[in-house]
Design a protein around this motif. Structure first.
Motif, PDB file in Angstrom:
ATOM      1  N   GLU A  64      10.593  -6.869 -12.312  1.00 36.76           N
ATOM      2  CA  GLU A  64      10.383  -5.924 -11.218  1.00 36.76           C
ATOM      3  C   GLU A  64      11.084  -4.605 -11.514  1.00 36.76           C
ATOM      4  OE1 GLU A  64      10.582  -6.576  -6.577  1.00 36.76           O
ATOM      5  OE2 GLU A  64      12.567  -6.031  -7.327  1.00 36.76           O
ATOM      6  N   LYS A 105       3.881  -3.721  -7.963  1.00 29.93           N
ATOM      7  CA  LYS A 105       4.829  -4.843  -8.040  1.00 29.93           C
ATOM      8  C   LYS A 105       6.253  -4.334  -8.215  1.00 29.93           C
ATOM      9  CE  LYS A 105       5.252  -9.410 -10.185  1.00 29.93           C
ATOM     10  NZ  LYS A 105       4.830 -10.269 -11.328  1.00 29.93           N
ATOM     11  N   SER A 109       0.257  -5.220  -5.232  1.00 30.02           N
ATOM     12  CA  SER A 109       0.736  -6.502  -5.769  1.00 30.02           C
ATOM     13  C   SER A 109       2.193  -6.831  -5.448  1.00 30.02           C
ATOM     14  CB  SER A 109       0.516  -6.528  -7.286  1.00 30.02           C
ATOM     15  OG  SER A 109      -0.852  -6.321  -7.583  1.00 30.02           O
ATOM     16  N   SER A 134       4.513  -4.988  -3.788  1.00 31.19           N
ATOM     17  CA  SER A 134       5.502  -3.911  -3.776  1.00 31.19           C
ATOM     18  C   SER A 134       6.196  -3.849  -2.415  1.00 31.19           C
ATOM     19  CB  SER A 134       4.840  -2.570  -4.078  1.00 31.19           C
ATOM     20  OG  SER A 134       4.385  -2.528  -5.411  1.00 31.19           O
ATOM     21  N   ASN A 137       2.303  -6.733   0.014  1.00 35.48           N
ATOM     22  CA  ASN A 137       3.065  -5.489   0.043  1.00 35.48           C
ATOM     23  C   ASN A 137       3.766  -5.333   1.400  1.00 35.48           C
ATOM     24  OD1 ASN A 137       1.926  -4.304  -2.574  1.00 35.48           O
ATOM     25  ND2 ASN A 137       0.062  -4.698  -1.396  1.00 35.48           N
TER      26      ASN A 137
END
Length: 207
Positions: free
Chosen positions: A52, A80, A110, A112, A146
């Protein structure tokens, strides 16, 4: 004065981080009496499949003071990745600053996450200060999951499109269709998501 004749133009993002990078700073961008034209995201965070990418700012992440920014959007793009604002707003406009975005303000993909503590997601303060977004506040995408989480002590004065906002001392907030693909993300707020005060204006059209 800086930037009063010709726009500052940048071919790419002002901050791009990827592959699990972790950045901790006071703020990412401070513009004072400058003009900036952005055709790429000002902040672009991209994670690898197993790492990440994260950004932590101790103050407002993007801080405009008597500055003008035009952007095709998004201003902040995340894939992400994670942004943590520990004391301030993600975007702060003061002293007559303008941010004009012809697309969406934020794009999140994705899983986040944006976490804002002790401030709103967006703060617009002062006569002439304006955030004008033609697209959505946020465009969720990718595999979903998200999240935008905002915690502050700013009492809401209205709920617009299901989002609590504060407009005081001549400030105004207008929101239409703020979220694209709402099934792929969520916004949770304790306090106010957007603060407009002392004549500041935030207009999100959601086209």
């Amino acid at each position: 004065a800086v930037g009063t004749v010709k726009l500052i133009q940048h071919a790419g993002s002002l901050l791009e981080a990827s592959d699990g990078a972790s950045i901790t700073t006071q703020k990412v961008m401070r513009l004072d009496t400058a003009l900036l034209e952005a055709t790429a995201p000002i902040i672009n965070l991209i994670s690898s499949p197993n790492k990440e990418t994260s950004l932590t700012t101790a103050q407002s992440t993007i801080d405009l003071i008597r500055a003008k920014v035009t952007s095709t959007g998004p201003v902040v793009a995340m894939d992400k990745s994670f942004i943590n604002v520990t004391n301030g707003a993600l975007i702060n406009l003061t002293y007559g600053s303008n941010m004009i975005v012809t697309g969406d303000l934020i794009r999140m993909l994705s899983g986040s996450k944006i976490n804002v503590v002790n401030g709103p997601l967006i703060s617009v303060a002062g006569a002439g200060s304006l955030l004008d977004v033609s697209g959505a506040l946020v465009n969720f995408g990718g595999s979903g999951g998200n999240k935008i989480i905002v915690n502050n002590s700013i009492a809401p004065t209205a709920t617009l499109s299901g989002l609590p906002v504060s407009a005081t001392y001549g400030g105004s907030v207008n929101i239409s269709n703020p979220i694209k693909n709402p099934s792929l993300g969520s916004i949770s707020v304790n306090g106010s998501l957007i603060s407009a005060t002392n004549g500041g204006k935030a207009d999100i059209k959601g086209k």
